[in-house]
Design an enzyme around this catalytic site. Structure first.
Site, PDB file in Angstrom:
ATOM      1  N   THR A 135      30.209 -25.843  74.366  1.00 57.30           N
ATOM      2  CA  THR A 135      31.110 -25.279  73.476  1.00 57.30           C
ATOM      3  C   THR A 135      30.860 -24.421  72.570  1.00 57.30           C
ATOM      4  OG1 THR A 135      32.379 -26.274  71.468  1.00 57.30           O
ATOM      5  CG2 THR A 135      30.031 -27.261  72.068  1.00 57.30           C
ATOM      6  N   ASP A 136      31.811 -23.635  71.776  1.00 60.29           N
ATOM      7  CA  ASP A 136      31.420 -22.687  70.768  1.00 60.29           C
ATOM      8  C   ASP A 136      30.922 -23.024  69.500  1.00 60.29           C
ATOM      9  OD1 ASP A 136      34.081 -23.554  70.056  1.00 60.29           O
ATOM     10  OD2 ASP A 136      34.854 -21.577  69.653  1.00 60.29           O
ATOM     11  N   GLU A 137      31.251 -24.567  69.244  1.00 59.11           N
ATOM     12  CA  GLU A 137      30.922 -25.287  68.026  1.00 59.11           C
ATOM     13  C   GLU A 137      29.425 -25.248  67.776  1.00 59.11           C
ATOM     14  OE1 GLU A 137      32.972 -28.853  66.984  1.00 59.11           O
ATOM     15  OE2 GLU A 137      34.925 -28.205  68.060  1.00 59.11           O
ATOM     16  N   TYR A 160      28.839 -34.111  66.858  1.00 56.17           N
ATOM     17  CA  TYR A 160      29.562 -33.661  68.328  1.00 56.17           C
ATOM     18  C   TYR A 160      28.746 -32.525  68.665  1.00 56.17           C
ATOM     19  CZ  TYR A 160      31.960 -30.956  71.806  1.00 56.17           C
ATOM     20  OH  TYR A 160      32.541 -30.125  72.692  1.00 56.17           O
ATOM     21  N   LYS A 164      25.932 -31.241  71.507  1.00 48.62           N
ATOM     22  CA  LYS A 164      26.166 -30.463  72.435  1.00 48.62           C
ATOM     23  C   LYS A 164      25.121 -29.425  72.360  1.00 48.62           C
ATOM     24  CE  LYS A 164      28.975 -29.854  75.194  1.00 48.62           C
ATOM     25  NZ  LYS A 164      29.171 -30.645  76.645  1.00 48.62           N
TER      26      LYS A 164
HETATM   27  P1  NAD Z   1      37.265 -34.943  78.052  1.00 50.95           P
HETATM   28  O1  NAD Z   1      37.045 -35.807  76.672  1.00 50.95           O
HETATM   29  O2  NAD Z   1      38.786 -34.922  78.126  1.00 50.95           O
HETATM   30  O3  NAD Z   1      36.829 -35.561  79.111  1.00 50.95           O
HETATM   31  C1  NAD Z   1      35.376 -35.906  79.328  1.00 50.95           C
HETATM   32  C2  NAD Z   1      35.084 -36.771  80.669  1.00 50.95           C
HETATM   33  O4  NAD Z   1      33.853 -37.208  80.766  1.00 50.95           O
HETATM   34  C3  NAD Z   1      36.176 -37.938  80.877  1.00 50.95           C
HETATM   35  O5  NAD Z   1      36.653 -37.885  82.070  1.00 50.95           O
HETATM   36  C4  NAD Z   1      35.175 -39.074  80.459  1.00 50.95           C
HETATM   37  O6  NAD Z   1      35.613 -40.257  81.280  1.00 50.95           O
HETATM   38  C5  NAD Z   1      33.773 -38.520  81.171  1.00 50.95           C
HETATM   39  N1  NAD Z   1      32.805 -39.120  80.579  1.00 50.95           N
HETATM   40  C6  NAD Z   1      32.444 -39.485  79.365  1.00 50.95           C
HETATM   41  N2  NAD Z   1      31.328 -39.978  79.217  1.00 50.95           N
HETATM   42  C7  NAD Z   1      30.742 -40.231  80.331  1.00 50.95           C
HETATM   43  C8  NAD Z   1      29.482 -40.722  80.940  1.00 50.95           C
HETATM   44  N3  NAD Z   1      28.774 -41.231  79.913  1.00 50.95           N
HETATM   45  N4  NAD Z   1      29.231 -40.815  82.448  1.00 50.95           N
HETATM   46  C9  NAD Z   1      30.246 -40.034  83.151  1.00 50.95           C
HETATM   47  N5  NAD Z   1      31.304 -39.438  82.663  1.00 50.95           N
HETATM   48  C10 NAD Z   1      31.657 -39.626  81.451  1.00 50.95           C
HETATM   49  O7  NAD Z   1      36.673 -33.679  77.620  1.00 50.95           O
HETATM   50  P2  NAD Z   1      37.069 -32.120  77.768  1.00 50.95           P
HETATM   51  O8  NAD Z   1      37.819 -31.513  76.724  1.00 50.95           O
HETATM   52  O9  NAD Z   1      37.734 -32.012  79.353  1.00 50.95           O
HETATM   53  O10 NAD Z   1      35.654 -31.522  77.771  1.00 50.95           O
HETATM   54  C11 NAD Z   1      35.026 -31.208  78.646  1.00 50.95           C
HETATM   55  C12 NAD Z   1      33.510 -30.557  78.700  1.00 50.95           C
HETATM   56  O11 NAD Z   1      33.963 -29.238  78.005  1.00 50.95           O
HETATM   57  C13 NAD Z   1      32.866 -31.179  77.536  1.00 50.95           C
HETATM   58  O12 NAD Z   1      31.347 -31.105  77.919  1.00 50.95           O
HETATM   59  C14 NAD Z   1      33.037 -30.734  76.309  1.00 50.95           C
HETATM   60  O13 NAD Z   1      31.984 -30.536  75.362  1.00 50.95           O
HETATM   61  C15 NAD Z   1      33.398 -29.005  76.681  1.00 50.95           C
HETATM   62  N6  NAD Z   1      34.123 -28.204  76.021  1.00 50.95           N
HETATM   63  C16 NAD Z   1      35.485 -28.877  75.738  1.00 50.95           C
HETATM   64  C17 NAD Z   1      36.479 -27.946  75.097  1.00 50.95           C
HETATM   65  C18 NAD Z   1      37.716 -28.344  74.686  1.00 50.95           C
HETATM   66  O14 NAD Z   1      38.519 -27.784  73.694  1.00 50.95           O
HETATM   67  N7  NAD Z   1      38.237 -29.265  75.103  1.00 50.95           N
HETATM   68  C19 NAD Z   1      36.075 -26.617  74.708  1.00 50.95           C
HETATM   69  C20 NAD Z   1      34.565 -26.185  75.217  1.00 50.95           C
HETATM   70  C21 NAD Z   1      33.920 -27.097  75.715  1.00 50.95           C
HETATM   71  O1  DAU Z   2      35.777 -25.233  69.826  1.00 47.44           O
HETATM   72  C1  DAU Z   2      35.734 -26.024  71.046  1.00 47.44           C
HETATM   73  C2  DAU Z   2      35.875 -27.435  70.644  1.00 47.44           C
HETATM   74  O2  DAU Z   2      37.220 -27.612  70.354  1.00 47.44           O
HETATM   75  C3  DAU Z   2      35.309 -28.716  71.736  1.00 47.44           C
HETATM   76  O3  DAU Z   2      34.220 -28.267  71.862  1.00 47.44           O
HETATM   77  C4  DAU Z   2      35.869 -29.801  71.475  1.00 47.44           C
HETATM   78  O4  DAU Z   2      35.544 -30.796  72.452  1.00 47.44           O
HETATM   79  C5  DAU Z   2      37.449 -29.940  71.239  1.00 47.44           C
HETATM   80  O5  DAU Z   2      37.816 -31.137  70.636  1.00 47.44           O
HETATM   81  C6  DAU Z   2      37.620 -28.719  70.069  1.00 47.44           C
HETATM   82  O6  DAU Z   2      37.270 -29.400  68.677  1.00 47.44           O
HETATM   83  P1  DAU Z   2      38.081 -29.093  67.288  1.00 47.44           P
HETATM   84  O7  DAU Z   2      37.468 -30.180  66.524  1.00 47.44           O
HETATM   85  O8  DAU Z   2      38.318 -27.716  67.113  1.00 47.44           O
HETATM   86  O9  DAU Z   2      39.384 -29.614  68.021  1.00 47.44           O
HETATM   87  P2  DAU Z   2      40.638 -30.488  67.329  1.00 47.44           P
HETATM   88  O10 DAU Z   2      41.700 -30.538  68.080  1.00 47.44           O
HETATM   89  O11 DAU Z   2      40.050 -31.760  67.125  1.00 47.44           O
HETATM   90  O12 DAU Z   2      40.951 -29.975  66.181  1.00 47.44           O
HETATM   91  C7  DAU Z   2      41.428 -28.593  65.972  1.00 47.44           C
HETATM   92  C8  DAU Z   2      41.465 -28.321  64.584  1.00 47.44           C
HETATM   93  O13 DAU Z   2      42.751 -29.020  63.914  1.00 47.44           O
HETATM   94  C9  DAU Z   2      40.402 -28.644  63.670  1.00 47.44           C
HETATM   95  O14 DAU Z   2      40.453 -27.438  62.782  1.00 47.44           O
HETATM   96  C10 DAU Z   2      40.682 -29.719  63.035  1.00 47.44           C
HETATM   97  C11 DAU Z   2      42.265 -29.894  62.961  1.00 47.44           C
HETATM   98  N1  DAU Z   2      43.069 -30.968  63.051  1.00 47.44           N
HETATM   99  C12 DAU Z   2      42.727 -31.901  64.191  1.00 47.44           C
HETATM  100  C13 DAU Z   2      43.469 -33.010  64.422  1.00 47.44           C
HETATM  101  C14 DAU Z   2      43.084 -33.953  65.572  1.00 47.44           C
HETATM  102  C15 DAU Z   2      43.843 -31.605  62.040  1.00 47.44           C
HETATM  103  O15 DAU Z   2      44.386 -30.736  61.111  1.00 47.44           O
HETATM  104  N2  DAU Z   2      44.663 -32.773  62.093  1.00 47.44           N
HETATM  105  C16 DAU Z   2      44.620 -33.271  63.361  1.00 47.44           C
HETATM  106  O16 DAU Z   2      45.103 -34.634  63.405  1.00 47.44           O
END
Ligand code: NAD
Ligand code: DAU
Length: 353
Positions: A135-137, A160, A164
């Site tokens: 992630t970019d975080e 988180y 990562k």
């Molecule tokens: P998600 O939470 O939707 O899915 C995570 C999956 O991992 C689920 O299917 C869950 O069952 C599985 N999982 C969790 N713990 C596990 C374990 N201990 N063993 C096996 N499986 C397990 O997540 P996502 O949003 O699809 O993100 C996927 C990946 O991409 C993550 O590594 C996350 O850090 C990264 N990522 C997400 C975002 C985003 O915006 N969602 C952005 C950048 C990177």
């Molecule tokens: O940048 C990549 C990341 O983006 C991924 O690595 C994470 O897995 C993914 O969850 C996401 O993280 P964020 O914290 O940025 O996403 P989230 O959707 O939780 O929140 C987006 C923005 O909105 C953040 O500034 C927090 C704000 N927010 C979020 C929620 C859930 C609100 O204001 N209200 C809310 O209810």
């Protein structure tokens, strides 16, 4: 390797949001691969996400936990994998603030289990690749100007992102120490079909449908860079096949939005979709207590992947949001299924409703 033996590719977290799009893409595009989807099916993992491809002959689902070293080692011993795309993780920042250890367990310990098992595979198969999705975080927070590049120093602020960042460091360390071939990519915020409705965009779409409050943290002036999930899956495909080993690639949408502006945009789009009078949904916007340690701004410089691999997003934000909103309208049963049970309790606690 014999030409007609399919390559075995292990994808972890394939039942989750991004993982399910990656699994579908690989299963449908690469008949010369056998795709193993290794997922624990936590609250965020749902096999309904993959109903359309579950009968494919080049697909196998493996239910298991990456924190279980014996299970992981056994899976690797029984299958000589050619590549691993590692997405399994605890992924929600708010949850990491409540239960950091769950993030250490899966994101750090689980990743190291996979790295250890991969070392043995690498001894037997020099072509093996460990591709880690991050992630970019990990880069921390930007001020009003600038972008994250692949050279930006790690500076994570939430449990988180710390977990990562730690897993990224372990992957790199195994590359340096044991010469395990790896690639890491760091992506910005994804949105699209199948995203669990605890993240901003699906939460707000669903709350608007149900006339529930839209909780905007703090003053709403926090900025995120949004990318359609299928464009991330396409980037993962390109990087897996054409990326340089030992390199990092940043993936992002060049699509920055302040949360409050995004909330208003969603309200306008949803008013139209629901035939509501303009301005109706905006009344649901409610400013609530800020997220502790809330990062102000993320923005990715994706020029490396653009220049080296020719990747760019294929849909505009408007198109992607339209597709996403339509998907949530058409999949109310999915929504009901994933938000019942444990999640309901979490939601009530989180938002005190
Ligand atoms: P998600 O939470 O939707 O899915 C995570 C999956 O991992 C689920 O299917 C869950 O069952 C599985 N999982 C969790 N713990 C596990 C374990 N201990 N063993 C096996 N499986 C397990 O997540 P996502 O949003 O699809 O993100 C996927 C990946 O991409 C993550 O590594 C996350 O850090 C990264 N990522 C997400 C975002 C985003 O915006 N969602 C952005 C950048 C990177
Ligand atoms: O940048 C990549 C990341 O983006 C991924 O690595 C994470 O897995 C993914 O969850 C996401 O993280 P964020 O914290 O940025 O996403 P989230 O959707 O939780 O929140 C987006 C923005 O909105 C953040 O500034 C927090 C704000 N927010 C979020 C929620 C859930 C609100 O204001 N209200 C809310 O209810």
């Amino acid at each position: 390797m014999k030409k007609n033996v399919p390559k075995k590719i292990l994808i972890t977290g394939g039942a989750g949001f991004i993982g399910s799009h990656v699994v579908r893409r690989f299963v449908t595009r690469y008949s010369n691969y056998h795709i193993f989807n290794f997922d624990a099916l936590t609250y965020a993992g749902n096999l309904e996400n993959l109903k359309d491809i579950e009968q494919s002959t080049n697909y196998t689902f493996v239910k298991g936990d990456i924190t279980d070293a014996d299970f992981v080692n056994d899976l690797f011993a029984r299958n000589r994998f050619d590549g691993l795309i590692h997405l399994a993780a605890e992924s929600h920042v708010d949850r990491s603030i409540v239960d950091p250890l769950a993030f250490v367990r899966t994101n750090v310990f689980g990743t190291v289990n996979l790295l250890n098992a991969s070392l043995q595979t690498f001894k037997e198969n020099a072509g093996f690749l460990f591709y880690h999705i991050s992630t970019d975080e990990v880069y921390g927070s930007l001020g009003k100007e600038g972008f994250f590049t692949e050279k930006t120093a790690y500076d994570p602020n939430s449990p988180y992102s710390a977990s990562k960042a730690s897993s990224d460091h372990f992957v790199r360390a195994y590359g340096e120490t044991y010469k395990l071939p790896y690639i890491i990519s760091n992506c910005s915020n994804n949105y699209g079909p199948n995203q669990f409705p605890e993240k901003l965009i699906p939460l707000f779409i669903n709350n608007i449908i149900q006339n529930k409050a839209l909780p905007v943290y703090g003053d709403g002036n926090y900025t995120r860079d949004w990318l359609f999930v299928k464009d991330h899956a396409k980037a993962i495909d390109l990087i897996f096949h054409q990326g340089k080993k030992g390199e990092t690639y940043n993936v992002g949408g060049f699509n920055e939005w302040k949360n409050i502006e995004l909330a208003r945009l969603l309200c306008r789009l949803m008013d139209k979709k629901l035939d509501r009078e303009a301005g109706t949904s905006e009344k649901l916007i409610t400013f609530v207590k800020d997220r502790p340690g809330h990062d102000l701004r993320y923005a990715i410089d994706a020029s490396k992947i653009n220049q080296e691999l020719g990747w760019e997003p294929s849909v505009t934000f408007e198109e992607g949001l339209e597709l996403t909103i339509d998907w949530y309208f058409d999949n109310k049963e999915w929504l009901n299924n994933v938000t019942s049970g444990d999640y309901l309790e979490y939601y009530k606690k989180q938002y005190q409703v």
